[in-house]
Design a protein around this motif. Structure first.
Motif, PDB file in Angstrom:
ATOM      1  N   LEU A 220       0.860  -1.176   0.000  1.00 54.88           N
ATOM      2  CA  LEU A 220       0.000   0.000   0.000  1.00 54.88           C
ATOM      3  C   LEU A 220       0.898   1.228   0.000  1.00 54.88           C
ATOM      4  CD1 LEU A 220      -2.575  -1.214   2.679  1.00 54.88           C
ATOM      5  CD2 LEU A 220      -2.847  -1.198   0.189  1.00 54.88           C
ATOM      6  N   SER A 221       0.973   1.867  -1.150  1.00 56.89           N
ATOM      7  CA  SER A 221       1.900   2.973  -1.354  1.00 56.89           C
ATOM      8  C   SER A 221       1.131   4.299  -1.364  1.00 56.89           C
ATOM      9  CB  SER A 221       2.624   2.766  -2.688  1.00 56.89           C
ATOM     10  OG  SER A 221       3.405   3.877  -2.997  1.00 56.89           O
TER      11      SER A 221
ATOM     12  N   LEU B 238       4.959  13.134  15.102  1.00 55.91           N
ATOM     13  CA  LEU B 238       5.104  13.217  16.552  1.00 55.91           C
ATOM     14  C   LEU B 238       4.910  14.646  17.040  1.00 55.91           C
ATOM     15  CD1 LEU B 238       8.075  10.762  17.197  1.00 55.91           C
ATOM     16  CD2 LEU B 238       5.646  10.401  17.675  1.00 55.91           C
ATOM     17  N   GLN B 239       5.301  15.617  16.200  1.00 50.28           N
ATOM     18  CA  GLN B 239       5.094  17.017  16.556  1.00 50.28           C
ATOM     19  C   GLN B 239       3.616  17.378  16.493  1.00 50.28           C
ATOM     20  OE1 GLN B 239       7.582  19.002  13.729  1.00 50.28           O
ATOM     21  NE2 GLN B 239       9.450  18.641  14.896  1.00 50.28           N
ATOM     22  N   HIS B 240       2.852  16.713  15.646  1.00 50.20           N
ATOM     23  CA  HIS B 240       1.419  16.956  15.486  1.00 50.20           C
ATOM     24  C   HIS B 240       0.636  15.736  15.968  1.00 50.20           C
ATOM     25  CE1 HIS B 240       3.392  19.566  12.505  1.00 50.20           C
ATOM     26  NE2 HIS B 240       2.511  20.432  12.957  1.00 50.20           N
ATOM     27  N   ASN B 241       0.946  15.284  17.156  1.00 50.91           N
ATOM     28  CA  ASN B 241       0.420  14.029  17.674  1.00 50.91           C
ATOM     29  C   ASN B 241      -1.099  13.994  17.749  1.00 50.91           C
ATOM     30  OD1 ASN B 241       0.645  11.439  18.585  1.00 50.91           O
ATOM     31  ND2 ASN B 241       0.980  12.022  20.713  1.00 50.91           N
ATOM     32  N   ASP B 242      -1.751  15.142  17.875  1.00 50.46           N
ATOM     33  CA  ASP B 242      -3.196  15.144  17.988  1.00 50.46           C
ATOM     34  C   ASP B 242      -3.873  14.578  16.736  1.00 50.46           C
ATOM     35  OD1 ASP B 242      -2.244  17.403  16.582  1.00 50.46           O
ATOM     36  OD2 ASP B 242      -4.145  18.454  16.918  1.00 50.46           O
ATOM     37  N   MET B 243      -3.190  14.590  15.604  1.00 54.54           N
ATOM     38  CA  MET B 243      -3.737  14.047  14.366  1.00 54.54           C
ATOM     39  C   MET B 243      -4.059  12.556  14.496  1.00 54.54           C
ATOM     40  SD  MET B 243      -1.841  15.462  10.993  1.00 54.54           S
ATOM     41  CE  MET B 243      -1.499  13.883  10.319  1.00 54.54           C
ATOM     42  N   PHE B 244      -3.331  11.853  15.319  1.00 54.00           N
ATOM     43  CA  PHE B 244      -3.476  10.405  15.400  1.00 54.00           C
ATOM     44  C   PHE B 244      -4.040   9.966  16.744  1.00 54.00           C
ATOM     45  CE2 PHE B 244      -1.713   9.928  11.391  1.00 54.00           C
ATOM     46  CZ  PHE B 244      -0.723  10.871  11.278  1.00 54.00           C
ATOM     47  N   GLY B 245      -4.709  10.869  17.408  1.00 53.73           N
ATOM     48  CA  GLY B 245      -5.302  10.561  18.695  1.00 53.73           C
ATOM     49  C   GLY B 245      -6.504   9.636  18.558  1.00 53.73           C
TER      50      GLY B 245
ATOM     51  N   PRO C 284       2.286   7.089   8.725  1.00 53.60           N
ATOM     52  CA  PRO C 284       2.941   7.831   9.808  1.00 53.60           C
ATOM     53  C   PRO C 284       2.751   7.064  11.116  1.00 53.60           C
ATOM     54  CG  PRO C 284       0.848   8.851   9.250  1.00 53.60           C
ATOM     55  CD  PRO C 284       1.051   7.708   8.275  1.00 53.60           C
ATOM     56  N   ALA C 285       3.213   7.620  12.215  1.00 49.02           N
ATOM     57  CA  ALA C 285       3.033   6.981  13.519  1.00 49.02           C
ATOM     58  C   ALA C 285       1.543   6.763  13.768  1.00 49.02           C
ATOM     59  CB  ALA C 285       3.630   7.852  14.623  1.00 49.02           C
ATOM     60  N   ILE C 286       1.219   5.605  14.330  1.00 48.17           N
ATOM     61  CA  ILE C 286      -0.182   5.289  14.608  1.00 48.17           C
ATOM     62  C   ILE C 286      -0.371   5.095  16.104  1.00 48.17           C
ATOM     63  CG2 ILE C 286      -0.656   4.300  12.334  1.00 48.17           C
ATOM     64  CD1 ILE C 286      -0.271   1.511  13.582  1.00 48.17           C
ATOM     65  N   SER C 287      -1.600   5.239  16.531  1.00 47.66           N
ATOM     66  CA  SER C 287      -1.901   5.100  17.962  1.00 47.66           C
ATOM     67  C   SER C 287      -1.798   3.630  18.369  1.00 47.66           C
ATOM     68  CB  SER C 287      -3.308   5.621  18.252  1.00 47.66           C
ATOM     69  OG  SER C 287      -4.276   4.750  17.696  1.00 47.66           O
ATOM     70  N   PRO C 288      -1.592   3.370  19.651  1.00 45.84           N
ATOM     71  CA  PRO C 288      -1.558   1.972  20.128  1.00 45.84           C
ATOM     72  C   PRO C 288      -2.873   1.233  19.849  1.00 45.84           C
ATOM     73  CG  PRO C 288      -0.697   3.447  21.818  1.00 45.84           C
ATOM     74  CD  PRO C 288      -1.251   4.313  20.719  1.00 45.84           C
ATOM     75  N   GLU C 289      -3.993   1.942  19.872  1.00 51.22           N
ATOM     76  CA  GLU C 289      -5.285   1.316  19.604  1.00 51.22           C
ATOM     77  C   GLU C 289      -5.357   0.818  18.164  1.00 51.22           C
ATOM     78  OE1 GLU C 289      -4.917   4.354  20.999  1.00 51.22           O
ATOM     79  OE2 GLU C 289      -5.522   3.892  23.053  1.00 51.22           O
TER      80      GLU C 289
ATOM     81  N   THR D 231      -4.317   8.462   5.068  1.00 53.25           N
ATOM     82  CA  THR D 231      -3.873   7.607   6.167  1.00 53.25           C
ATOM     83  C   THR D 231      -5.019   6.721   6.650  1.00 53.25           C
ATOM     84  OG1 THR D 231      -2.225   9.216   6.848  1.00 53.25           O
ATOM     85  CG2 THR D 231      -2.903   7.609   8.496  1.00 53.25           C
ATOM     86  N   GLU D 232      -6.185   7.318   6.811  1.00 58.30           N
ATOM     87  CA  GLU D 232      -7.338   6.555   7.286  1.00 58.30           C
ATOM     88  C   GLU D 232      -7.697   5.443   6.293  1.00 58.30           C
ATOM     89  OE1 GLU D 232     -11.409   8.375   7.643  1.00 58.30           O
ATOM     90  OE2 GLU D 232     -10.894   8.131   9.771  1.00 58.30           O
ATOM     91  N   ASN D 233      -7.675   5.770   5.009  1.00 58.46           N
ATOM     92  CA  ASN D 233      -7.958   4.797   3.957  1.00 58.46           C
ATOM     93  C   ASN D 233      -6.928   3.666   3.953  1.00 58.46           C
ATOM     94  OD1 ASN D 233      -7.358   4.120   0.818  1.00 58.46           O
ATOM     95  ND2 ASN D 233      -9.558   4.363   1.210  1.00 58.46           N
TER      96      ASN D 233
END
Length: 164
Positions: A65-66, A152-159, A118-123, A94-96
C-alpha cells in the motif's frame, strides 16, 4: 483448499527460516511491525527483504500500500519478489490506508501487507495486530524518519478521537 493450520505452519516456517533456526526466542506469527527508516539511507528496508522473499514462496499474495506512486515491476523483480503474486495499490489517505491494511490482513489472502504510514496510535496498532492474527498474515508499517518526526510534533492528528 488450504487449512488454517497449514497456513499458520507456512507463516511460522517462513519466519523461522528468515530469522534463522538458531534463535532460542519464541516468535509469534501474524504480527504487525513498524519499521522506521531514513529515506537518505534505504538500507534498513533491505533488512526486511529476505523475509519477504521467503514469504513469496507461499501461495498467497503480497500487498504493498503505497501513498503516492505505483509499484515498479522492474523494482519488484530486482528484489527477487514474485511479480505474479505482488499487488500494489495507491492509498489516498492515512485513514484509507489503515482500513485497507486491516481488511487485507484479516482476509487470509496475503502472506504480508506492507504499508507506508505515519506513527499510529496503540489502539490502531492493536486493531491491525488482531486482524493479522485472524488472517495469519504479517504486516509491516514503513515510516520515513522525517514523516515520523513531523507526526510526533502533530500528535493530535493520530489521537483516539480521530479514528472510529
Amino acid at each position: 483448499m488450504r487449512s488454517i493450520q497449514q497456513t499458520h505452519h507456512n507463516a511460522s516456517y517462513a519466519l523461522t527460516n528468515a530469522i534463522g533456526n538458531s534463535q532460542k526466542h519464541v516468535y509469534t506469527a501474524s504480527q504487525v511491525s513498524e519499521i522506521v527508516y531514513d529515506p537518505q539511507n534505504p538500507f534498513t528496508l533491505h533488512l526486511l527483504l529476505p523475509f519477504l522473499q521467503q514469504l513469496g514462496h507461499q501461495p498467497r499474495w503480497q500487498l504493498w500500500l503505497s501513498p503516492e506512486r505505483r509499484l515498479n515491476r522492474y523494482w519488484i523483480n530486482s528484489l527477487g519478489l514474485p511479480e505474479n503474486k505482488t499487488i500494489g495499490l495507491n492509498a489516498v489517505s492515512t485513514e484509507n490506508t489503515i482500513e485497507m491494511m486491516e481488511k487485507a490482513l484479516r482476509s487470509s489472502n496475503f502472506s504480508s501487507v506492507i504499508a507506508w504510514l505515519p506513527a499510529i496510535s496503540p489502539e490502531i496498532k492493536e486493531r491491525l495486530n488482531q486482524a493479522a492474527k485472524e488472517g495469519d498474515c504479517y504486516g509491516f508499517i514503513l515510516q520515513s524518519l522525517p514523516v515520523l518526526q513531523r507526526s510526533l510534533q502533530h500528535n493530535d492528528m493520530f489521537g483516539i478521537s480521530h479514528w472510529h
